[in-house]
Design an enzyme around this catalytic site. Structure first.
Site, PDB file in Angstrom:
ATOM      1  N   PRO A  76      33.638 -17.611 -84.310  1.00 52.59           N
ATOM      2  CA  PRO A  76      32.660 -16.983 -83.641  1.00 52.59           C
ATOM      3  C   PRO A  76      33.022 -15.545 -83.712  1.00 52.59           C
ATOM      4  CG  PRO A  76      33.744 -18.152 -81.916  1.00 52.59           C
ATOM      5  CD  PRO A  76      34.276 -18.488 -83.340  1.00 52.59           C
ATOM      6  N   ASN A  77      31.756 -14.774 -83.941  1.00 49.82           N
ATOM      7  CA  ASN A  77      31.810 -13.234 -83.918  1.00 49.82           C
ATOM      8  C   ASN A  77      32.363 -12.433 -85.409  1.00 49.82           C
ATOM      9  OD1 ASN A  77      30.252 -13.011 -81.442  1.00 49.82           O
ATOM     10  ND2 ASN A  77      32.390 -13.750 -80.531  1.00 49.82           N
ATOM     11  N   TYR A 117      39.181  -4.347 -85.336  1.00 51.97           N
ATOM     12  CA  TYR A 117      38.821  -5.101 -86.387  1.00 51.97           C
ATOM     13  C   TYR A 117      38.940  -4.460 -87.679  1.00 51.97           C
ATOM     14  CZ  TYR A 117      38.378  -8.564 -82.732  1.00 51.97           C
ATOM     15  OH  TYR A 117      38.727  -9.278 -81.400  1.00 51.97           O
ATOM     16  N   ALA A 170      37.859 -16.241 -80.919  1.00 51.72           N
ATOM     17  CA  ALA A 170      38.077 -16.797 -79.642  1.00 51.72           C
ATOM     18  C   ALA A 170      38.352 -18.256 -79.433  1.00 51.72           C
ATOM     19  CB  ALA A 170      36.962 -16.346 -78.759  1.00 51.72           C
ATOM     20  N   GLU A 177      47.368 -19.991 -89.580  1.00 48.75           N
ATOM     21  CA  GLU A 177      46.473 -19.420 -88.568  1.00 48.75           C
ATOM     22  C   GLU A 177      46.447 -17.940 -88.940  1.00 48.75           C
ATOM     23  OE1 GLU A 177      47.235 -20.348 -84.372  1.00 48.75           O
ATOM     24  OE2 GLU A 177      46.608 -18.160 -83.961  1.00 48.75           O
ATOM     25  N   HIS A 210      44.699 -13.935 -87.812  1.00 48.54           N
ATOM     26  CA  HIS A 210      43.939 -12.847 -87.139  1.00 48.54           C
ATOM     27  C   HIS A 210      44.140 -11.418 -87.351  1.00 48.54           C
ATOM     28  CE1 HIS A 210      43.748 -16.048 -83.874  1.00 48.54           C
ATOM     29  NE2 HIS A 210      45.014 -16.188 -84.127  1.00 48.54           N
ATOM     30  N   ARG A 234      47.389  -7.590 -77.052  1.00 47.27           N
ATOM     31  CA  ARG A 234      46.164  -7.598 -76.534  1.00 47.27           C
ATOM     32  C   ARG A 234      46.066  -8.296 -75.151  1.00 47.27           C
ATOM     33  NH1 ARG A 234      41.609  -8.730 -80.749  1.00 47.27           N
ATOM     34  NH2 ARG A 234      40.354  -7.765 -78.805  1.00 47.27           N
TER      35      ARG A 234
END
Ligand code: DQA
Length: 149
Positions: free
Chosen positions: A9-10, A22, A76, A97, A99, A106
């Protein structure tokens, strides 16, 4: 070698979403660079984005039997989704995984991942380069596993 990259998402807002965190690359630019790099390594990668948990679960199920490895930035859902964890384990496809941001630098709620302990590896904090690094690791792992029989 057929691979799959999943965006949660997003991430469709990349380029305009919190660029200080980002970066300024769009999702389309990230996908194009990833597909180019995969081709250079003799692999093919299909990229799929959804803002919906069930759609991501369905896409993981579809990968069974056709995909050798998965890159996943679950956004998220990384921090909340047992359903995505169960889907990845259910299809028994190795995954990395990743990011864009360093989630450990964070908010505390981003420090836990439901995916990390079963991943081949986790890459975070390198912006769009995280995708390339994760791809590199996944392809090298799969090639070594194939060579070892
Ligand atoms: C993210 C980090 C997550 O915590 C966040 O919810 C995102 C993006 C990243 O790529 O840095 O949506 O996965």
């Amino acid at each position: 070698m057929q691979l799959l990259c999943l965006h949660g998402p997003n991430l469709n807002l990349l380029g305009s979403r919190e660029p200080g965190i980002y970066g300024s690359s769009s999702l389309e630019q990230i996908n194009a660079a990833l597909q180019q790099r995969a081709a250079d390594m003799g692999a093919a990668i299909d990229c799929f984005h959804s803002n919906h948990e069930g759609a991501l679960v369905d896409r993981i199920h579809q990968a069974r039997g056709t995909v050798a490895g998965i890159l996943i930035n679950a956004g998220a859902y990384t921090h909340t989704s047992i359903a995505i964890r169960d889907a990845l384990l259910g299809v028994v496809i190795p995954y990395v995984e990743l990011h864009l941001s360093n989630v450990h630098a964070r908010e505390p709620f981003r420090h836990h991942s439901h995916l990390a302990d079963k991943a081949l590896g986790v890459i975070c904090g390198f912006g769009p380069l995280s995708y390339q690094l994760a791809l590199e690791g996944l392809v090298q792992h799969l090639q070594s596993a194939a060579a070892a029989g």
